[in-house]
Write a protein that holds these residues in place. Structure first.
Motif, short mmCIF file in Angstrom:
data_model
loop_
_atom_site.label_atom_id
_atom_site.label_comp_id
_atom_site.label_asym_id
_atom_site.label_seq_id
_atom_site.Cartn_x
_atom_site.Cartn_y
_atom_site.Cartn_z
N HIS A 1 9.45 -4.23 -5.99
CA HIS A 1 9.22 -4.83 -7.30
C HIS A 1 7.75 -5.19 -7.57
O HIS A 1 7.25 -5.02 -8.66
N GLY A 2 7.06 -5.69 -6.54
CA GLY A 2 5.73 -6.25 -6.75
C GLY A 2 4.63 -5.25 -6.99
O GLY A 2 3.70 -5.50 -7.77
N ALA A 3 4.72 -4.07 -6.33
CA ALA A 3 3.61 -3.12 -6.35
C ALA A 3 3.17 -2.73 -7.76
O ALA A 3 1.98 -2.84 -8.10
N PRO A 4 4.08 -2.25 -8.63
CA PRO A 4 3.63 -1.85 -9.96
C PRO A 4 3.18 -3.04 -10.81
O PRO A 4 2.36 -2.87 -11.73
N VAL A 5 3.68 -4.22 -10.50
CA VAL A 5 3.27 -5.41 -11.24
C VAL A 5 1.82 -5.75 -10.92
O VAL A 5 1.01 -6.05 -11.81
N TYR A 6 1.44 -5.68 -9.62
CA TYR A 6 0.04 -5.90 -9.24
C TYR A 6 -0.87 -4.89 -9.94
O TYR A 6 -1.94 -5.25 -10.46
N ALA A 7 -0.46 -3.63 -9.93
CA ALA A 7 -1.28 -2.59 -10.57
C ALA A 7 -1.43 -2.85 -12.06
O ALA A 7 -2.51 -2.70 -12.64
N SER A 8 -0.33 -3.27 -12.69
CA SER A 8 -0.34 -3.52 -14.14
C SER A 8 -1.21 -4.71 -14.50
O SER A 8 -1.97 -4.68 -15.49
N LYS A 9 -1.09 -5.78 -13.73
CA LYS A 9 -1.91 -6.97 -13.99
C LYS A 9 -3.39 -6.63 -13.89
O LYS A 9 -4.22 -7.09 -14.69
N PRO B 1 3.04 3.37 -7.20
CA PRO B 1 3.23 2.08 -6.53
C PRO B 1 4.70 1.65 -6.52
O PRO B 1 5.29 1.41 -7.57
N GLY B 2 5.29 1.58 -5.33
CA GLY B 2 6.67 1.14 -5.20
C GLY B 2 7.70 2.09 -5.77
O GLY B 2 8.87 1.72 -5.95
N LEU C 1 -2.66 9.20 -8.52
CA LEU C 1 -1.47 9.27 -7.68
C LEU C 1 -1.67 8.40 -6.46
O LEU C 1 -2.61 8.61 -5.67
N ASP C 2 -0.78 7.40 -6.33
CA ASP C 2 -0.95 6.38 -5.30
C ASP C 2 0.36 6.19 -4.54
O ASP C 2 1.45 6.49 -5.04
N ALA C 3 0.26 5.70 -3.33
CA ALA C 3 1.40 5.23 -2.53
C ALA C 3 2.50 6.28 -2.45
O ALA C 3 2.28 7.38 -1.96
N GLY D 1 -15.53 -4.69 1.33
CA GLY D 1 -14.18 -4.97 1.78
C GLY D 1 -14.15 -5.56 3.17
O GLY D 1 -15.15 -5.50 3.91
N ASN D 2 -13.02 -6.14 3.55
CA ASN D 2 -12.89 -6.81 4.84
C ASN D 2 -11.42 -6.86 5.25
O ASN D 2 -10.53 -6.41 4.51
N ALA D 3 -11.17 -7.42 6.42
CA ALA D 3 -9.82 -7.41 7.00
C ALA D 3 -8.81 -8.22 6.19
O ALA D 3 -7.60 -8.04 6.36
N GLY D 4 -9.28 -9.09 5.31
CA GLY D 4 -8.35 -9.83 4.46
C GLY D 4 -7.62 -8.94 3.48
O GLY D 4 -6.59 -9.33 2.90
N MET D 5 -8.12 -7.72 3.30
CA MET D 5 -7.53 -6.80 2.32
C MET D 5 -6.45 -5.91 2.93
O MET D 5 -5.99 -4.97 2.29
N THR D 6 -6.04 -6.23 4.16
CA THR D 6 -4.92 -5.50 4.75
C THR D 6 -3.58 -6.03 4.24
O THR D 6 -2.54 -5.43 4.51
N LYS D 7 -3.60 -7.12 3.50
CA LYS D 7 -2.36 -7.71 3.00
C LYS D 7 -1.70 -6.83 1.94
O LYS D 7 -2.37 -6.10 1.22
N GLY D 8 -0.40 -6.94 1.84
CA GLY D 8 0.35 -6.16 0.87
C GLY D 8 -0.11 -6.42 -0.56
O GLY D 8 -0.39 -7.57 -0.93
N GLY D 9 -0.20 -5.37 -1.33
CA GLY D 9 -0.54 -5.49 -2.75
C GLY D 9 -1.98 -5.17 -3.09
O GLY D 9 -2.29 -4.84 -4.23
N THR D 10 -2.90 -5.25 -2.10
CA THR D 10 -4.31 -5.00 -2.42
C THR D 10 -4.55 -3.54 -2.77
O THR D 10 -5.41 -3.23 -3.59
N GLY D 11 -3.78 -2.63 -2.17
CA GLY D 11 -3.89 -1.22 -2.53
C GLY D 11 -3.39 -0.95 -3.94
O GLY D 11 -3.93 -0.10 -4.66
N ASP D 12 -2.36 -1.70 -4.35
CA ASP D 12 -1.84 -1.57 -5.72
C ASP D 12 -2.86 -2.10 -6.73
O ASP D 12 -3.00 -1.56 -7.82
N VAL D 13 -3.55 -3.17 -6.34
CA VAL D 13 -4.63 -3.69 -7.18
C VAL D 13 -5.70 -2.62 -7.38
O VAL D 13 -6.16 -2.37 -8.51
N LEU D 14 -6.09 -1.96 -6.29
CA LEU D 14 -7.10 -0.90 -6.38
C LEU D 14 -6.62 0.24 -7.28
O LEU D 14 -7.39 0.74 -8.11
N ALA D 15 -5.37 0.64 -7.14
CA ALA D 15 -4.85 1.73 -7.97
C ALA D 15 -4.90 1.36 -9.44
O ALA D 15 -5.30 2.17 -10.30
N GLY D 16 -4.53 0.13 -9.78
CA GLY D 16 -4.59 -0.32 -11.17
C GLY D 16 -6.01 -0.39 -11.69
O GLY D 16 -6.28 -0.06 -12.85
#
Length: 450
Positions: A221-229, A282-283, A308-310, A379-394
């Protein structure tokens, strides 16, 4: 490919960002211009340099100095020394010990030059040409000497010969190698952000980008929402298509932001016709329905920009990739998609083979098209958390709405990583994708103000 003005701004700004002295570039530019003039026209000519207050004028000051003893040079500064804009130009104005004049107006200019060198603005002109430049240009065109321009001729100047720094700015130009370091030329920096297209003062809703985001499933559910935001921070309209439960999430967001239009999956092809960019993946899931949707979209909209992502990377028929596509794999996704171990060389090879943009994500990101590869180290290791890749795609999808794909991808990875670096300074690694989304507009503003 960027136009010459934006490409020059990009290089200059990245040189400053990465700490390379502009003075060194100006010195080599002046020496190179002098050598070109001597090679083409010989020695002992009377040469007038007509210089503006920016770095284009500074190149002229330096060139005149290098011609000392080999030509009869004179420098004419328009408008005046007190208005010189950069320390590098001011230094070269002072270093030139030959005949020089400031506060120059058209009637002061003699007509006894063998060569007239115009270095008023180069790529630095903004807006229309005004006085006193307008009258000066008219006077220069009437002079009997051969007309030479440095980089780009100021509008209205009738040049016979052009000398360009680094790369040709116009057809037939002779190029001067100013020693711009390869290590900086291949790195992404604030320059990419500064040359992004910005909303015009008279633009209306929809002029600054429309994106369709297709993603999410009953399990994700979250991935496309992060990208959209994230995309909603960049573009005017976000069309969102997912399974019914995810569409309901977006409908609730819409009441707060009014930036989203939910699209049932049955109507997704109709919505795709209205947008500038389609972000898919995403998702999304990897079932047969996701595979068919992804590939049918690419088949039907060959001239539309795609990111094209994920999950889309796991189901796409790579034969359908083309010049309008950005793919955003991390190293495992890259191996699954292309069958090669992820590396800079492999990213460039696949971008060339499939004529697409490859964004290979990692500790160092690589952005490749058919003829170049650039790298990003933000970038740094804090960006390994879920959703940061969806943010980049958006973010990349949003930027691609009004910019070329390679620039959008390059600026996107830089902004996303820099936003993470700014958050690390504030909270160490203790941030998430939501924090990243909030930091992105501030990061863009910082880059534009740099």
């Amino acid at each position: 490919m960027l136009d010459p003005v934006k490409q020059t701004i990009l290089y200059d700004q990245n040189a400053i960002y990465y700490g390379y002295p502009i003075a060194k570039l100006m010195e080599k530019a002046g020496k190179g211009i002098a050598q070109v003039l001597l090679k083409k026209y010989g020695t002992n000519n009377k040469i007038g340099f007509f210089c503006g207050p920016g770095n284009n004028g500074g190149d002229g000051f330096a060139a005149a100095r290098y011609l000392t003893g080999k030509a009869d040079t004179a420098v004419y500064l328009i408008p005046s020394a007190i208005k010189i804009k950069t320390s590098e130009s001011r230094k070269n104005w002072k270093l030139y010990k030959g005949e020089k004049f400031d506060n120059v107006i058209a009637k002061d200019i003699p007509n006894d030059f063998d060569i007239v060198v115009e270095c008023l603005f180069g790529t630095g002109l903004k807006g229309e040409v005004r006085e006193p430049y307008k009258s000066v240009i008219k006077k220069l065109n009437k002079l009997k000497g051969k007309k030479v321009t440095i980089d780009l001729p100021v509008p209205g100047f009738k040049t016979n010969f052009s000398i360009s720094m680094m790369f040709p700015k116009m057809t037939g130009a002779t190029v001067v190698d100013i020693g711009f370091p390869k290590s900086i030329a291949e790195k992404i920096g604030v320059g990419e952000v500064k040359v992004l297209n910005q909303p015009g003062d008279s633009s209306h809703k929809g002029d600054n980008g429309k994106i369709l985001i297709i993603g999410g499933s009953k399990y994700f559910h979250g991935a496309p929402v992060y990208a959209s935001k994230t995309a909603s921070k960049i573009v005017d309209l976000v069309y969102f298509s997912s399974v019914p439960e995810n569409n309901e999430v977006i409908k609730k967001m819409k009441t707060k932001t009014n930036a989203f239009i939910t699209v049932p999956r049955a109507e997704v092809f109709k919505a795709a016709k209205k947008v500038d960019v389609i972000l898919i993946g995403p998702g999304l899931g990897v079932d047969q329905q996701a595979k068919q949707l992804t590939n049918d979209m690419l088949k039907k909209f060959k001239n539309k920009k795609f990111v094209l992502d994920a999950d889309a990377l796991k189901v796409v028929d790579k034969k359908l990739l083309n010049k309008n596509c950005i793919v955003t794999p991390h190293k495992q996704e890259f191996k699954k998609l292309f069958g090669l171990t992820a590396s800079r060389q492999a990213a460039g090879k696949m971008a060339k083979k499939y004529n697409c943009i490859v964004v290979l994500k990692g500790v160092t990101d690589f952005v490749a098209d058919h003829n170049q590869t650039k790298l990003n180290t933000t970038g740094n290791a804090g960006m390994t958390k879920g959703g940061t890749g969806d943010v980049l795609a958006g973010l990349i999808g949003g930027l691609a709405c009004t910019n070329g794909l390679f620039l959008a991808a390059s600026a996107g990875v830089f902004i996303n990583g820099l936003a993470g670096d700014r958050l690390k300074k504030k909270v160490y690694y203790n941030y998430n994708a939501t924090d990243l989304i909030k930091e992105i507009p501030k990061t863009i503003k910082w880059c534009l103000d740099f």
